[in-house]
Scaffold this motif. Structure first.
Motif, PDB file in Angstrom:
ATOM      1  N   HIS A  67      83.815  24.051  61.304  1.00  0.00           N
ATOM      2  CA  HIS A  67      82.628  23.532  60.627  1.00  0.00           C
ATOM      3  C   HIS A  67      82.187  22.223  61.277  1.00  0.00           C
ATOM      4  CE1 HIS A  67      82.909  26.251  57.092  1.00  0.00           C
ATOM      5  NE2 HIS A  67      84.214  26.187  57.318  1.00  0.00           N
TER       6      HIS A  67
ATOM      7  N   ARG B 279      82.523  19.289  49.874  1.00  0.00           N
ATOM      8  CA  ARG B 279      81.747  20.515  50.101  1.00  0.00           C
ATOM      9  C   ARG B 279      82.652  21.725  50.298  1.00  0.00           C
ATOM     10  NH1 ARG B 279      78.309  16.833  53.174  1.00  0.00           N
ATOM     11  NH2 ARG B 279      79.435  17.387  55.075  1.00  0.00           N
ATOM     12  N   LEU B 280      83.770  21.525  50.992  1.00  0.00           N
ATOM     13  CA  LEU B 280      84.698  22.627  51.261  1.00  0.00           C
ATOM     14  C   LEU B 280      85.648  22.884  50.088  1.00  0.00           C
ATOM     15  CD1 LEU B 280      85.607  21.976  55.011  1.00  0.00           C
ATOM     16  CD2 LEU B 280      84.283  23.891  54.104  1.00  0.00           C
TER      17      LEU B 280
ATOM     18  N   GLU C 102      79.083  24.272  54.873  1.00  0.00           N
ATOM     19  CA  GLU C 102      80.404  24.064  54.282  1.00  0.00           C
ATOM     20  C   GLU C 102      80.417  24.476  52.814  1.00  0.00           C
ATOM     21  OE1 GLU C 102      82.078  20.402  57.044  1.00  0.00           O
ATOM     22  OE2 GLU C 102      80.667  19.940  55.426  1.00  0.00           O
TER      23      GLU C 102
ATOM     24  N   SER D 255      86.669  20.577  60.868  1.00  0.00           N
ATOM     25  CA  SER D 255      85.278  20.140  60.777  1.00  0.00           C
ATOM     26  C   SER D 255      85.070  18.951  61.714  1.00  0.00           C
ATOM     27  CB  SER D 255      84.888  19.769  59.339  1.00  0.00           C
ATOM     28  OG  SER D 255      83.474  19.674  59.221  1.00  0.00           O
TER      29      SER D 255
ATOM     30  N   ASP E 182      79.750  18.563  59.746  1.00  0.00           N
ATOM     31  CA  ASP E 182      78.960  18.049  58.625  1.00  0.00           C
ATOM     32  C   ASP E 182      77.458  18.228  58.818  1.00  0.00           C
ATOM     33  OD1 ASP E 182      78.666  16.143  60.608  1.00  0.00           O
ATOM     34  OD2 ASP E 182      79.315  14.443  59.378  1.00  0.00           O
TER      35      ASP E 182
ATOM     36  N   ILE F 208      82.786  16.053  53.407  1.00  0.00           N
ATOM     37  CA  ILE F 208      83.218  17.359  53.936  1.00  0.00           C
ATOM     38  C   ILE F 208      84.217  17.999  52.977  1.00  0.00           C
ATOM     39  CG2 ILE F 208      84.588  18.476  55.755  1.00  0.00           C
ATOM     40  CD1 ILE F 208      83.315  16.406  57.722  1.00  0.00           C
TER      41      ILE F 208
END
Length: 306
Positions: free
Chosen positions: A49, A106-107, A59, A80, A51, A103
């Motif tokens: 991934h 979001r993940l 993500e 990421s 950002d 990050i």
């Protein structure tokens, strides 16, 4: 299942292919769920991934379609990248720490297996980066570190201060974008192919146990398009089809097998969101090209030998 390898000098066991999630926001949820499930079934449990992919939406979508929970998290490897902002690059302590927190949110996870610095920052202060990495490691938020699109001297400068080994370097590399290979074949030659544009980064990474992760393995130019089935590359496609027929696989498989055949032990980033193409890519892990086939494919792309 995909065969595995060690990532750089770490003990992290990873599949020889990584699944790039930059385009996961381009397909609907049901297709994304099916794609991620197919990847897991194939043993491709390493997901890459950044950002900036979809401005963070990729993500979020990934965490949603994989139905992230503690059980799932133990079965996957998450990587990421951060450091790119609108109009600038930023390796400041404040930005990296903030980026990682976002990050992780979001993940929907507490940690990243790998964090890469996305593009070299001309204003980077390696001492500050080192301090930031120490904070991320001690807090358990990041377990391994690396870079992306960095040359040899930039890596050396960072590593002088950063105590954690830099385990990966993500670089653009494909049959048609192979200058890091070409310059090493045209040593002491007076031609354009001999120009060393990256500080011998291929040999440097091999010498320092840094895994190269080729991105855009089917692209020519800088996101100009794919070379597979492209009329601009008739000789290359003819050769890929010929070799594919011999092994009873697709030309997609051969294009990835070409990268895996290189002794640098690379981990290509597969950017497709097509489940059939993903399966074709995974077949490359069991397809070993001969030396003659590797060079014939290289030359068919217009690359010359001295």
């Amino acid at each position: 299942m995909l065969r595995t390898m060690k990532l750089g000098s770490s003990n992290l066991e990873v599949p020889v292919l990584a699944v790039g999630c930059m385009r996961i926001n381009k397909i609907d949820k049901s297709k994304a769920e099916r794609f991620v499930q197919t990847a897991l079934e194939e043993g491709a449990n390493f997901f890459d991934h950044a950002d900036i992919y979809g401005h963070g939406e990729c993500e979020k979508i990934f965490a949603d379609v994989i139905h992230m929970n503690d059980d799932i998290r133990e079965k996957i490897i998450l990587q990421s990248k951060c450091g790119i902002r609108k109009g600038l690059f930023d390796f400041s302590k404040e930005h990296i720490l903030e980026s990682v927190d976002r990050i992780l949110k979001r993940l929907r996870t507490d940690y990243l297996d790998v964090l890469l610095l996305h593009r070299p920052d001309a204003l980077a202060e390696p001492e500050e980066v080192a301090e930031t990495f120490d904070i991320l490691e001690s807090s358990g938020k990041v377990r391994h570190f690396g870079v992306s699109n960095h040359n040899s001297m930039q890596i050396q400068l960072l590593q002088k201060f950063v105590k954690q080994p830099l385990v990966a370097n993500q670089l653009q590399l494909s049959i048609t974008n192979s200058t890091m290979i070409t310059s090493g074949l045209n040593v002491n030659m007076e031609n354009d192919a001999a120009v060393n544009r990256d500080g011998s980064v291929l040999d440097f990474c091999r010498l320092n146990d840094i895994t190269i992760q080729p991105w855009s393995p089917f692209q020519y130019g800088f996101f100009e398009g794919v070379f597979l089935g492209n009329d601009r590359f008739p000789e290359l496609n003819q050769k890929l089809d010929e070799v594919a027929s011999k092994y009873n696989v697709s030309n997609t498989t051969i294009a990835i097998a070409w990268l895996l055949r290189h002794p640098a032990n690379m981990q290509p980033i597969i950017g497709t969101m097509n489940t059939d193409r993903l399966k074709d890519c995974c077949q490359a892990a069991n397809t070993t090209l001969t030396r003659e086939e590797w060079y014939s494919i290289y030359r068919s792309a217009g690359n010359i030998l001295p």
